[in-house]
Design a protein around this motif. Sequence first.
Motif, PDB file in Angstrom:
ATOM      1  N   LEU A   1     -92.681 -15.388  -6.175  1.00  0.00           N
ATOM      2  CA  LEU A   1     -93.355 -16.484  -5.497  1.00  0.00           C
ATOM      3  C   LEU A   1     -92.872 -17.854  -5.969  1.00  0.00           C
ATOM      4  CD1 LEU A   1     -97.050 -15.243  -5.178  1.00  0.00           C
ATOM      5  CD2 LEU A   1     -95.331 -15.467  -3.376  1.00  0.00           C
ATOM      6  N   VAL A   2     -92.054 -17.895  -6.992  1.00  0.00           N
ATOM      7  CA  VAL A   2     -91.456 -19.169  -7.377  1.00  0.00           C
ATOM      8  C   VAL A   2     -90.013 -19.245  -6.909  1.00  0.00           C
ATOM      9  CG1 VAL A   2     -90.712 -18.478  -9.709  1.00  0.00           C
ATOM     10  CG2 VAL A   2     -91.242 -20.870  -9.233  1.00  0.00           C
ATOM     11  N   ASN A   3     -89.304 -18.133  -6.947  1.00  0.00           N
ATOM     12  CA  ASN A   3     -87.904 -18.114  -6.524  1.00  0.00           C
ATOM     13  C   ASN A   3     -87.739 -17.876  -5.029  1.00  0.00           C
ATOM     14  OD1 ASN A   3     -86.956 -18.429  -9.204  1.00  0.00           O
ATOM     15  ND2 ASN A   3     -87.269 -16.238  -9.575  1.00  0.00           N
ATOM     16  N   GLY A   4     -88.721 -17.229  -4.403  1.00  0.00           N
ATOM     17  CA  GLY A   4     -88.598 -16.900  -2.996  1.00  0.00           C
ATOM     18  C   GLY A   4     -87.558 -15.813  -2.758  1.00  0.00           C
ATOM     19  N   THR A   5     -87.172 -15.648  -1.520  1.00  0.00           N
ATOM     20  CA  THR A   5     -86.268 -14.550  -1.150  1.00  0.00           C
ATOM     21  C   THR A   5     -84.858 -15.021  -0.802  1.00  0.00           C
ATOM     22  OG1 THR A   5     -86.824 -14.674   1.210  1.00  0.00           O
ATOM     23  CG2 THR A   5     -88.224 -13.279  -0.195  1.00  0.00           C
TER      24      THR A   5
ATOM     25  N   PRO B   1     -82.591 -12.099  -8.672  1.00  0.00           N
ATOM     26  CA  PRO B   1     -83.145 -10.799  -8.295  1.00  0.00           C
ATOM     27  C   PRO B   1     -84.605 -10.941  -7.855  1.00  0.00           C
ATOM     28  CG  PRO B   1     -82.003 -10.680 -10.406  1.00  0.00           C
ATOM     29  CD  PRO B   1     -82.111 -12.129 -10.060  1.00  0.00           C
ATOM     30  N   LEU B   2     -85.017 -10.129  -6.928  1.00  0.00           N
ATOM     31  CA  LEU B   2     -86.382 -10.191  -6.405  1.00  0.00           C
ATOM     32  C   LEU B   2     -87.264  -9.228  -7.178  1.00  0.00           C
ATOM     33  CD1 LEU B   2     -85.614 -10.314  -2.574  1.00  0.00           C
ATOM     34  CD2 LEU B   2     -85.871 -12.208  -4.191  1.00  0.00           C
ATOM     35  N   TYR B   3     -88.112  -9.795  -8.040  1.00  0.00           N
ATOM     36  CA  TYR B   3     -88.999  -8.975  -8.863  1.00  0.00           C
ATOM     37  C   TYR B   3     -90.447  -9.223  -8.471  1.00  0.00           C
ATOM     38  CZ  TYR B   3     -85.432  -7.299 -12.062  1.00  0.00           C
ATOM     39  OH  TYR B   3     -84.341  -6.647 -12.603  1.00  0.00           O
ATOM     40  N   TYR B   4     -91.200  -8.149  -8.475  1.00  0.00           N
ATOM     41  CA  TYR B   4     -92.641  -8.187  -8.226  1.00  0.00           C
ATOM     42  C   TYR B   4     -93.279  -7.173  -9.174  1.00  0.00           C
ATOM     43  CZ  TYR B   4     -97.062  -6.928  -5.967  1.00  0.00           C
ATOM     44  OH  TYR B   4     -98.370  -6.641  -5.718  1.00  0.00           O
ATOM     45  N   ASN B   5     -94.301  -7.614  -9.917  1.00  0.00           N
ATOM     46  CA  ASN B   5     -94.962  -6.704 -10.851  1.00  0.00           C
ATOM     47  C   ASN B   5     -93.976  -6.133 -11.878  1.00  0.00           C
ATOM     48  OD1 ASN B   5     -97.659  -6.739 -10.439  1.00  0.00           O
ATOM     49  ND2 ASN B   5     -97.812  -4.623  -9.723  1.00  0.00           N
ATOM     50  N   TYR B   6     -93.068  -6.981 -12.345  1.00  0.00           N
ATOM     51  CA  TYR B   6     -92.107  -6.628 -13.397  1.00  0.00           C
ATOM     52  C   TYR B   6     -91.058  -5.609 -12.932  1.00  0.00           C
ATOM     53  CZ  TYR B   6     -96.196  -8.454 -15.859  1.00  0.00           C
ATOM     54  OH  TYR B   6     -97.273  -9.216 -16.229  1.00  0.00           O
ATOM     55  N   GLU B   7     -90.980  -5.338 -11.642  1.00  0.00           N
ATOM     56  CA  GLU B   7     -90.029  -4.359 -11.121  1.00  0.00           C
ATOM     57  C   GLU B   7     -89.376  -4.925  -9.866  1.00  0.00           C
ATOM     58  OE1 GLU B   7     -92.307  -0.874 -10.331  1.00  0.00           O
ATOM     59  OE2 GLU B   7     -92.471  -0.291 -12.436  1.00  0.00           O
TER      60      GLU B   7
END
Length: 346
Positions: free
Chosen positions: A241-245, A250-256
């Motif tokens: 949510l800070v880097n966006g897509t 790399p796209l990380y969510y919930n440490y993964e």
Amino acid sequence: MDAFPIFTPHCPELPPLGFGAAAIGNLYQRVEEGAARAAVAAAVDAGIRYIDTAPHYGFGLSESRLGAVLADLDPREELLLSTKVGRVLVPVAPDAGPVRHGFADAAPFEPVFDYSYDGIMRSYAESQRRLGRDRIDLLLAHDLGTLTHGDAHAGHFRQFLDGGYRAMRELRHQGAVRAIGLGVNEWQVCLEAMGHADFDVVLLAGRYTLLEQTALDSFFPACATRGVKVIVGGPYNSGILVNGTRGAAPLYYNYEPAPAAIVDRVRRLEAACDRFGVPLAAAALQFPLAHPVVASVIPGMADSAQVAHTRALMDTAIPPALWQALRDDGLLHPEAPIPTAPTAPR
């Protein structure tokens, strides 16, 4: 008979923006001593008056760094500090490995879970020594829950209720801490614990964000009924949510790595923010504060540049129409409070 007076929740008044100090414990990558010190100094200069840390962050490194810099910047102990209990640090050989448990080049200790009475008292005393504080404002039981412990959760939870919780209440009753609570990544264990114990505050990481608001269904109402305040950690959901897509990160969510459904949802959030000329990260940082049980949001900051960027995001004026558009697009829980003024919250 309970030796303590009737428990009335009381959390010190927290500022809307706090400083998450996991990064200066070398979370994922080494942060040089000077950069860590500069980050804390920049936060204080920017008016940030609340800092959260834990023994787990660099295995004492985050706390030790804070203790050293705050001895100069905050000798009267006017800043609010929270730290955590539930692990004790056991010495290991200095060459135990460059990255352990997510921390790079950390101090030569191994964190061992211990939610017993003696374990909590030992952890508190060692944190107090590293931080150099006469009193710690908020003391939080760290990482209870099945997300961390799996099948071992029941045993750790029972150990906490049978011993660690009593230790925390004693420390609060003695005035050694001002408030007690939980520091966790799942709201379900908060509801479980609140069925057996009383808390002033919960630090909930990653579970009430622009991406997900399931905490609204049962946990936040329980907090409102009991008078428990919530500190929102991980407002960027591990960075997406800070880097966006759209960048190279790399796209990380919930440490993964982020699943496709999350990436798609973030793209929709980005598109809505673009229509109103608002940085996605600003919306992510400010959104949680609209809920009345949320007292503070504490993004992690590793250096002075990140502090300045975070302060700017917090001060970004966001038009109410953006929040309504997100709701109309089905990107917010229908019961999620939204800011109503075109300014940064509080």
